[in-house]
Structures are given as C-alpha cells and as structure tokens.
Design a protein around this motif. Sequence first.
Motif, PDB file in Angstrom:
ATOM      1  N   GLY A 154       0.779  -1.030  -0.027  1.00  0.00           N
ATOM      2  CA  GLY A 154      -0.099   0.030  -0.097  1.00  0.00           C
ATOM      3  C   GLY A 154       0.875   1.214  -0.046  1.00  0.00           C
ATOM      4  N   THR A 155       0.404   2.434  -0.637  1.00  0.00           N
ATOM      5  CA  THR A 155       0.988   3.656  -0.652  1.00  0.00           C
ATOM      6  C   THR A 155       0.525   4.154   0.441  1.00  0.00           C
ATOM      7  N   ASP A 156      -0.390   4.151   1.052  1.00  0.00           N
ATOM      8  CA  ASP A 156      -1.000   5.286   2.332  1.00  0.00           C
ATOM      9  C   ASP A 156      -1.088   4.314   3.516  1.00  0.00           C
ATOM     10  N   THR A 157      -2.358   4.318   4.030  1.00  0.00           N
ATOM     11  CA  THR A 157      -2.446   3.736   5.508  1.00  0.00           C
ATOM     12  C   THR A 157      -3.201   2.503   5.207  1.00  0.00           C
ATOM     13  N   VAL A 217      -4.671 -11.698   9.284  1.00  0.00           N
ATOM     14  CA  VAL A 217      -3.613 -11.450   8.249  1.00  0.00           C
ATOM     15  C   VAL A 217      -2.391 -12.522   8.376  1.00  0.00           C
ATOM     16  N   SER A 218      -2.188 -13.192   7.336  1.00  0.00           N
ATOM     17  CA  SER A 218      -0.839 -13.521   7.067  1.00  0.00           C
ATOM     18  C   SER A 218      -0.080 -13.140   5.939  1.00  0.00           C
ATOM     19  N   GLY A 219       1.169 -12.865   5.818  1.00  0.00           N
ATOM     20  CA  GLY A 219       1.823 -12.704   4.800  1.00  0.00           C
ATOM     21  C   GLY A 219       2.722 -10.982   5.133  1.00  0.00           C
ATOM     22  N   GLN A 220       3.014 -10.698   4.033  1.00  0.00           N
ATOM     23  CA  GLN A 220       3.695  -9.433   4.213  1.00  0.00           C
ATOM     24  C   GLN A 220       2.810  -8.299   4.163  1.00  0.00           C
ATOM     25  N   ILE A 221       3.058  -7.129   4.921  1.00  0.00           N
ATOM     26  CA  ILE A 221       2.214  -5.930   4.507  1.00  0.00           C
ATOM     27  C   ILE A 221       3.234  -4.923   4.525  1.00  0.00           C
ATOM     28  N   SER A 222       3.443  -4.187   3.359  1.00  0.00           N
ATOM     29  CA  SER A 222       4.008  -2.916   3.633  1.00  0.00           C
ATOM     30  C   SER A 222       3.182  -1.622   3.087  1.00  0.00           C
ATOM     31  N   ALA A 223       3.275  -0.550   3.781  1.00  0.00           N
ATOM     32  CA  ALA A 223       2.516   0.616   3.717  1.00  0.00           C
ATOM     33  C   ALA A 223       3.290   1.835   4.066  1.00  0.00           C
ATOM     34  N   THR A 224       2.894   2.788   4.050  1.00  0.00           N
ATOM     35  CA  THR A 224       3.261   4.118   4.635  1.00  0.00           C
ATOM     36  C   THR A 224       3.029   4.220   6.173  1.00  0.00           C
ATOM     37  N   ARG A 225       1.804   3.857   6.242  1.00  0.00           N
ATOM     38  CA  ARG A 225       1.383   3.447   7.963  1.00  0.00           C
ATOM     39  C   ARG A 225       0.611   2.391   7.989  1.00  0.00           C
ATOM     40  N   ILE A 226       0.824   1.651   9.176  1.00  0.00           N
ATOM     41  CA  ILE A 226       0.148   0.775   9.330  1.00  0.00           C
ATOM     42  C   ILE A 226      -0.634   0.837  10.697  1.00  0.00           C
ATOM     43  N   GLN A 227      -1.756   0.437  10.834  1.00  0.00           N
ATOM     44  CA  GLN A 227      -2.322   0.616  12.033  1.00  0.00           C
ATOM     45  C   GLN A 227      -3.080  -0.544  12.592  1.00  0.00           C
ATOM     46  N   PHE A 228      -2.972  -1.196  13.653  1.00  0.00           N
ATOM     47  CA  PHE A 228      -3.737  -2.129  14.082  1.00  0.00           C
ATOM     48  C   PHE A 228      -4.191  -2.475  15.540  1.00  0.00           C
ATOM     49  N   GLU A 229      -5.550  -2.806  15.348  1.00  0.00           N
ATOM     50  CA  GLU A 229      -6.118  -2.911  16.698  1.00  0.00           C
ATOM     51  C   GLU A 229      -5.682  -3.891  17.500  1.00  0.00           C
ATOM     52  N   VAL A 275       3.556 -12.553  10.188  1.00  0.00           N
ATOM     53  CA  VAL A 275       3.237 -11.217   9.407  1.00  0.00           C
ATOM     54  C   VAL A 275       4.643 -10.521   9.557  1.00  0.00           C
ATOM     55  N   VAL A 276       4.992  -9.703   8.443  1.00  0.00           N
ATOM     56  CA  VAL A 276       6.073  -9.087   8.216  1.00  0.00           C
ATOM     57  C   VAL A 276       5.221  -7.691   7.897  1.00  0.00           C
ATOM     58  N   LEU A 277       5.483  -6.687   8.804  1.00  0.00           N
ATOM     59  CA  LEU A 277       4.825  -5.422   8.808  1.00  0.00           C
ATOM     60  C   LEU A 277       5.971  -4.315   8.348  1.00  0.00           C
TER      61      LEU A 277
END
Lengths: 153, 104
Positions: B60-63, B72-84, B92-94
């Motif tokens: 992702g390029t945003d949030t 979630v399983s896998g890789q997540i890349s983004a400018t901002r990652i927010q999790f509850e 997971v790789v953030l």
Amino acid sequence: MFKKNEQTETSSVRLATTEDKIGLVKGSSRSASVIGPTLVFKGELSADEDLIIEGTVEGTIAHQQKNLTVGKQGRVKAHIHAKHVRIEGAVEGDVRGDELVLLARGSNVSGNIFSPRIQMEDGATFNGKVEMGKRQPELAVAKDSAMDRSAGT
Amino acid sequence: MEPGTQAHRGDAELPCLETDEGASAAVRPSVLGPTLVLRGELSIGEDLVIQGEIHGNVVGTDTVVIKRGARVSGQISATRIQFEQGTRLDEVVLTGSIARTSGD
C-alpha cells in the motif's frame, strides 16, 4: 515516545474520516465491502456480504447470497456468482446471478450470463451467451392474480 | 417488475448497491469487510481497512488499518500501518510506520 503517541492520534483521526466517507457513499450502516479504484488484487476472493468492486480483480470470486456491483472503474477477470449482480464496468468471465444480472450503460461483458432475470441498459456491451433457465409458471401466475386483485379494488 | 417500466427500476431493487455518481470520481477508501477472505497479491494506492482475512502480500502507498477480528498472514508494506488489539497476525512482516490502538 511522544512522537509515537502523536502518530497514533493522527492515525485514528484519519481512520474516522475514512469511515465517515464510507458512510456517505453507502448512505446506510449496512455492511458492504469496497474494493477501491486503485486496488489491484490477483488471487482468490470469497465473501458473504455486499461487495462493490471499483478496482481490478483477477482470479476467482466466490461470492454468494449477496449483492455484487462492479463499478464504472471496476475491471474483473473472473467468474462471478452472486444473488444480484450489477455491472457498470468491465467483466471478462461468466456472470451468474441467482436473481438478477444488470448490465448498466457503459458496461462491457465478455462471457456468459446465467440468471433468471437480466436487464441490459442502452449502451451496454455484451458478447456471450445468455441462459435464463426454465421459467417457473406458478410464480408468474401467482404474481398476475395478485396484480389483478390490487387493480380490482 | 412490470414490463415497460424504466430500466432504472433495477436500481430501486438494489438500494445497497447505489453508486453515488458524484462520489465515484472522488477517492473511495477500500474496506474489506469481516466475511471477505482474500488469498493472493494485493496492491493499493489509497487507504485500506481490513476487517476480514488476507493471506498473501499487501503493498500500500497510504494507510493500512487492520481492525479487530481481522486475520492476516503474509507481508504488509505501507506508509502507515495501524492495527487494533484483537487482530490475529500470523507470520506477518509489517513494513512501514506502525501504530497499535486499543480500538473503540
């Protein structure tokens, strides 16, 4: 430390505005997933809720019992199955609607349509086969008599 | 439906599918609801809210917001990652600026 807190704050504010926008778009609190215009997904998708696709989906869509919309900007290369299917964008694949398939103006479908009811607006492009299955005569008669009754009173 | 009625009658039967003409051009955030299960590769150039399951990579390029109950399983890349709190993250790789919130 302070920096981190600040970031969390701004993030929650962002989230709030994002959800407000969704509320506006939907106009109701009913749950619906939205695949936005910049979203590109390749793989398997399954869902049991209303789904609006404005982005690009390639692969398989296993979606049943609910409504599916392929929006104007939506590009789908997959077989689609849902209760109501509304297509405004482009679909390459078979479209199966348990109740209704609607091809809106500007839509482009290459594939076969399977549904008891089909609506095609002027300006829709469709290349494929349509199968509506067998008409249920009892249903049609029941509807007609109901209409007569309401007209008579 | 009676024959001869306007084609737009179809819209009335699908109230939840109404697409706002005015809003269609505007940025519409993506929301992957609680029953949505995705297996594959996903890329996105706007905010993404995940309430369901994603198995695969997300770019992702945003949030990216991962809500309570999401898996979630896998890789997540983004400018901002927010999790509850209450999200399930398996292997997971953030990548990005990460914030954790307690939810509502």
